[in-house]
Write an enzyme that holds these catalytic residues in place. Structure first.
Site, PDB file in Angstrom:
ATOM      1  CE  LYS A  78       2.364  -2.672  -4.159  1.00 18.83           C
ATOM      2  NZ  LYS A  78       1.598  -2.281  -2.483  1.00 18.83           N
TER       3      LYS A  78
ATOM      4  N   GLY B  94      -4.806  -4.177  -4.129  1.00 13.78           N
ATOM      5  CA  GLY B  94      -6.055  -3.348  -4.057  1.00 13.78           C
ATOM      6  C   GLY B  94      -4.545  -1.560  -4.356  1.00 13.78           C
ATOM      7  CG  HIS B  95      -1.634  -2.025  -6.905  1.00 15.63           C
ATOM      8  ND1 HIS B  95      -1.396  -3.101  -8.075  1.00 15.63           N
ATOM      9  CD2 HIS B  95      -1.678  -2.571  -5.828  1.00 15.63           C
ATOM     10  CE1 HIS B  95      -0.904  -3.783  -6.445  1.00 15.63           C
ATOM     11  NE2 HIS B  95      -0.749  -3.349  -5.295  1.00 15.63           N
TER      12      HIS B  95
ATOM     13  CD  GLN C 181       0.757  -9.042  -2.244  1.00 12.16           C
ATOM     14  OE1 GLN C 181       0.567  -9.534  -2.992  1.00 12.16           O
ATOM     15  NE2 GLN C 181      -0.568  -8.972  -2.233  1.00 12.16           N
TER      16      GLN C 181
ATOM     17  CG  ASP D 186      -1.028  -1.590   1.406  1.00 10.58           C
ATOM     18  OD1 ASP D 186      -1.913  -1.827   0.147  1.00 10.58           O
ATOM     19  OD2 ASP D 186      -1.895  -1.454   2.378  1.00 10.58           O
TER      20      ASP D 186
HETATM   21  P1  GDP Z   1      -1.001   0.279  -3.138  1.00  9.34           P
HETATM   22  O1  GDP Z   1      -0.782  -0.801  -3.147  1.00  9.34           O
HETATM   23  O2  GDP Z   1       1.406   0.318  -3.352  1.00  9.34           O
HETATM   24  O3  GDP Z   1      -1.016   0.515  -4.627  1.00  9.34           O
HETATM   25  O4  GDP Z   1      -0.953   1.207  -2.817  1.00  9.34           O
HETATM   26  P2  GDP Z   1      -3.138   1.393  -2.638  1.00  9.34           P
HETATM   27  O5  GDP Z   1      -3.308   1.994  -3.595  1.00  9.34           O
HETATM   28  O6  GDP Z   1      -3.828   0.234  -1.909  1.00  9.34           O
HETATM   29  O7  GDP Z   1      -3.158   2.737  -0.919  1.00  9.34           O
HETATM   30  C1  GDP Z   1      -2.360   4.006  -1.576  1.00  9.34           C
HETATM   31  C2  GDP Z   1      -3.071   5.213  -1.336  1.00  9.34           C
HETATM   32  O8  GDP Z   1      -2.539   6.015  -0.713  1.00  9.34           O
HETATM   33  C3  GDP Z   1      -4.261   5.021  -2.099  1.00  9.34           C
HETATM   34  O9  GDP Z   1      -5.740   5.337  -2.114  1.00  9.34           O
HETATM   35  C4  GDP Z   1      -3.619   6.248  -3.107  1.00  9.34           C
HETATM   36  O10 GDP Z   1      -4.357   6.824  -3.971  1.00  9.34           O
HETATM   37  C5  GDP Z   1      -3.415   7.301  -2.650  1.00  9.34           C
HETATM   38  N1  GDP Z   1      -2.288   8.114  -2.636  1.00  9.34           N
HETATM   39  C6  GDP Z   1      -1.390   7.725  -3.455  1.00  9.34           C
HETATM   40  N2  GDP Z   1      -0.164   8.550  -3.635  1.00  9.34           N
HETATM   41  C7  GDP Z   1      -0.308   9.416  -3.178  1.00  9.34           C
HETATM   42  C8  GDP Z   1       0.178  10.941  -2.347  1.00  9.34           C
HETATM   43  O11 GDP Z   1       0.797  11.114  -2.585  1.00  9.34           O
HETATM   44  N3  GDP Z   1      -0.472  11.465  -1.418  1.00  9.34           N
HETATM   45  C9  GDP Z   1      -1.883  11.034  -0.977  1.00  9.34           C
HETATM   46  N4  GDP Z   1      -2.762  12.218  -0.761  1.00  9.34           N
HETATM   47  N5  GDP Z   1      -2.753   9.894  -1.656  1.00  9.34           N
HETATM   48  C10 GDP Z   1      -1.615   9.343  -2.264  1.00  9.34           C
HETATM   49  P1  IMO Z   2      -0.755  -4.199  -1.734  1.00 10.33           P
HETATM   50  O1  IMO Z   2      -0.837  -4.582  -3.583  1.00 10.33           O
HETATM   51  C1  IMO Z   2      -1.289  -4.725   1.775  1.00 10.33           C
HETATM   52  C2  IMO Z   2      -1.306  -8.438   3.782  1.00 10.33           C
HETATM   53  C3  IMO Z   2      -2.586  -9.371   4.386  1.00 10.33           C
HETATM   54  C4  IMO Z   2      -1.948 -10.010   5.224  1.00 10.33           C
HETATM   55  C5  IMO Z   2      -0.841 -11.124   4.907  1.00 10.33           C
HETATM   56  C6  IMO Z   2      -1.091 -11.828   4.155  1.00 10.33           C
HETATM   57  O2  IMO Z   2      -2.466  -3.508  -2.345  1.00 10.33           O
HETATM   58  O3  IMO Z   2      -0.238  -3.761  -1.150  1.00 10.33           O
HETATM   59  P2  IMO Z   2      -2.862 -12.376   2.183  1.00 10.33           P
HETATM   60  O4  IMO Z   2      -3.743 -12.398   1.642  1.00 10.33           O
HETATM   61  O5  IMO Z   2      -1.703 -12.838   0.829  1.00 10.33           O
HETATM   62  O6  IMO Z   2      -1.692 -14.144   2.341  1.00 10.33           O
HETATM   63  O7  IMO Z   2      -2.518 -11.956   3.754  1.00 10.33           O
HETATM   64  O8  IMO Z   2      -0.053  -9.577   4.053  1.00 10.33           O
HETATM   65  N1  IMO Z   2      -1.461  -8.237   2.724  1.00 10.33           N
HETATM   66  C7  IMO Z   2      -1.000  -6.476   2.007  1.00 10.33           C
HETATM   67  N2  IMO Z   2      -0.948  -5.370   2.710  1.00 10.33           N
HETATM   68  N3  IMO Z   2      -0.981  -4.857   0.856  1.00 10.33           N
HETATM   69  C8  IMO Z   2      -1.259  -5.629   0.174  1.00 10.33           C
HETATM   70  O9  IMO Z   2      -1.102  -5.766  -1.680  1.00 10.33           O
HETATM   71  C9  IMO Z   2      -1.443  -6.572   0.956  1.00 10.33           C
HETATM   72  N4  IMO Z   2      -1.689  -8.033   0.889  1.00 10.33           N
HETATM   73  C10 IMO Z   2      -1.628  -9.278   1.028  1.00 10.33           C
HETATM   74  O10 IMO Z   2      -2.724  -7.831   5.069  1.00 10.33           O
HETATM   75  O11 IMO Z   2      -1.197  -9.594   6.388  1.00 10.33           O
HETATM   76 MG    MG Z   3      -3.002  -1.622  -1.695  1.00 11.07          MG
END
Ligand code: GDP
Ligand code: IMO
Ligand code: MG
Length: 428
Positions: A16, A40-41, A224, A13
């Site tokens: 990416k 979840g991206h 991840q 999270d």
């Molecule tokens: P990922 O799993 O690495 O793709 O990240 P996620 O999407 O799960 O979580 C990142 C969150 O931060 C998302 O809600 C993005 O929209 C938000 N985000 C990404 N870059 C920025 C930033 O520079 N500033 C802010 N405020 N939000 C951001």
């Molecule tokens: P993105 O790609 C954050 C965590 C779960 C749990 C552990 C194992 O959005 O960054 P699993 O279901 O993979 O066997 O769970 O890994 N986890 C994540 N945490 N971002 C993710 O993906 C994750 N995918 C799995 O919360 O701790």
């Molecule tokens: Mg994510």
């Protein structure tokens, strides 16, 4: 013709999705290399939010080919729903999506096993996303997994399924007092999915290597993060695949000599979802404040993310394991207005100071972080697009982190949207 890996440098999270979306503007191909719909991206375009789980975050660019690599585990119903969701938002999915024949399928019994395992672990549970990820990779390694390509060979699929269901039902009945699964029902369901996915199934290793030979720009998207990697993370509180850059080569079938750059995505603070050690976690109101400012709730499960200060012990580990050529720092704007900001530089435990990330889970659970404190900045950084326009203290924060981790920032993200970004070094 560069081939760039995008990898999470913390516990997932990091943002990416946003960076992959931005970089895809110049990429011909974007490929996911591991994980499944546990990811979840999030990508925000204008005011519309897209959350990608299995489909690469580059899908929002019309002319880019999206690949689901052999290292990914695919839940076909979740994939079809994601494709449908994108279509409803006007994003066409046709020849631009290619799924590896060799990727493994998540089956209904994998989901049940994931949940049963977690229940059995009780307080020691991993806090998985409950998507069946672990059990699917177990079957892959045990050499009894069913692959995407098997959907196109009903005879073989039926045979493999029968063997698996027989074994699983024994386990479900004896261990979990559950009724078990009907192979016939799963067969019918999966054949229907196969029919719908048929035209996307391909030899993606050949496609990507031919593209590389033809000088195309390729982005390899990790899910991840480094600390959730099965080998290099906080085992056993990890996911079941190689999320690190090394996983990109095996996860799409490209040799390491092809890789040009590895970009580590670093959130300006740290978050973690699920159980496991987190040395810089902030358990008081400051942590809650960061969660609220950053909207730190899981993009897949909606769970509140645990929040903490930036940890450069973690980041130095990520730099080393992934061979990072640069980092993209995200969510700098979330720290706007904080009076003081802490950076963890080492851990202390049992009279010892740790500068390298300890492998011993007990050390990680019990260590005390060593902090450096910096002044925060009052002005807003939201949407700033030039490094020189950042408040002085925000620049000092970034420079200090670069110093502590030994790698330069190639990007600073200052908001959720595409153009809320400072580009210091382009990747393509
Ligand atoms: P990922 O799993 O690495 O793709 O990240 P996620 O999407 O799960 O979580 C990142 C969150 O931060 C998302 O809600 C993005 O929209 C938000 N985000 C990404 N870059 C920025 C930033 O520079 N500033 C802010 N405020 N939000 C951001
Ligand atoms: P993105 O790609 C954050 C965590 C779960 C749990 C552990 C194992 O959005 O960054 P699993 O279901 O993979 O066997 O769970 O890994 N986890 C994540 N945490 N971002 C993710 O993906 C994750 N995918 C799995 O919360 O701790
Ligand atoms: Mg994510």
């Amino acid at each position: 013709m560069p081939i760039v890996i995008v990898v999470g440098a913390q516990w997932g999270d990091e943002g990416k999705g946003k960076l992959v979306d931005v970089l895809t503007e110049r990429a011909d191909f974007v490929a996911r290399y591991q994980g499944g719909h546990n990811a979840g991206h999030t990508v925000v375009i204008k005011d519309e939010k897209f959350v990608l789980h299995l489909i690469p975050s580059g899908v929002l660019h019309k002319n880019t080919v999206c690949v689901i690599g052999n290292g990914v585990v695919v839940e076909p119903r979740a994939l079809l729903e994601e494709m449908e969701g994108l279509r409803r938002k006007g994003i066409g999915i046709s020849d631009n999506l290619r799924i590896s024949r060799s990727a493994h399928l998540i089956m209904p019994y994998h989901l049940a096993l994931d949940l049963a395992n977690e229940q059995a672990l009780g307080k020691k549970c991993i806090g998985t996303t409950g998507r069946g990820i672990g059990p699917t990779y177990i079957d892959k390694m045990a050499r009894c997994g069913i692959r995407v390509g098997d959907l196109l060979n009903p005879g073989l699929f039926r045979e493999k399924l029968a063997l698996n269901v027989k074994k699983i039902n024994l386990l479900m009945k004896n261990l979990y007092q559950s009724r078990g699964f009907s192979a016939g029902r799963i067969f019918d369901e999966y054949m229907e999915y196969g029919g719908k996915l048929r035209k996307h199934i391909a030899d993606t290793d050949v496609i990507l290597n031919e593209a590389a030979a033809a000088g195309k720009n390729i982005l390899l998207e990790g899910a991840q993060g480094t600390l959730l990697d099965i080998d290099h993370g906080t085992y056993p509180y990890v996911t079941s695949s190689n999320a690190v850059a090394g996983g990109a080569c095996t996860g799409v079938g490209m040799g390491p000599t092809r890789i040009s750059r590895v970009l580590g995505i670093v959130k300006a603070y740290t978050t973690r979802v699920g159980s496991g050690p987190f040395p810089t976690e902030i358990l008081d109101a400051v942590g809650e404040d960061i969660r609220a400012r950053g909207g730190e709730f899981g993009a897949t499960t909606g769970r509140p993310r645990r929040c903490g200060w930036l940890d450069t012990v973690v980041l130095r580990h990520a730099v080393m394991i992934n061979g990072l050529s640069g980092v993209a720092m995200t969510k700098l704007d979330i720290l706007d207005g904080l009076k003081k900001i802490k950076i963890c530089t080492a851990y202390k435990h049992g009279g010892k100071t740790y500068h390298h990330f300890p492998k011993d889970i007990e050390v990680l659970e019990k260590c005390t972080p060593v902090y450096e404190e910096m002044d925060g900045w009052t002005a807003s950084t939201l949407g700033i697009r030039q490094f020189s326009k950042l408040p002085l203290k925000a620049r000092a924060y970034i420079r200090r982190i670069e110093e502590l981790i030994g790698v330069r920032a190639d990007f600073i993200s200052t908001g959720r949207k595409r153009d809320e970004l400072i580009t210091i070094r382009k990747q393509f």
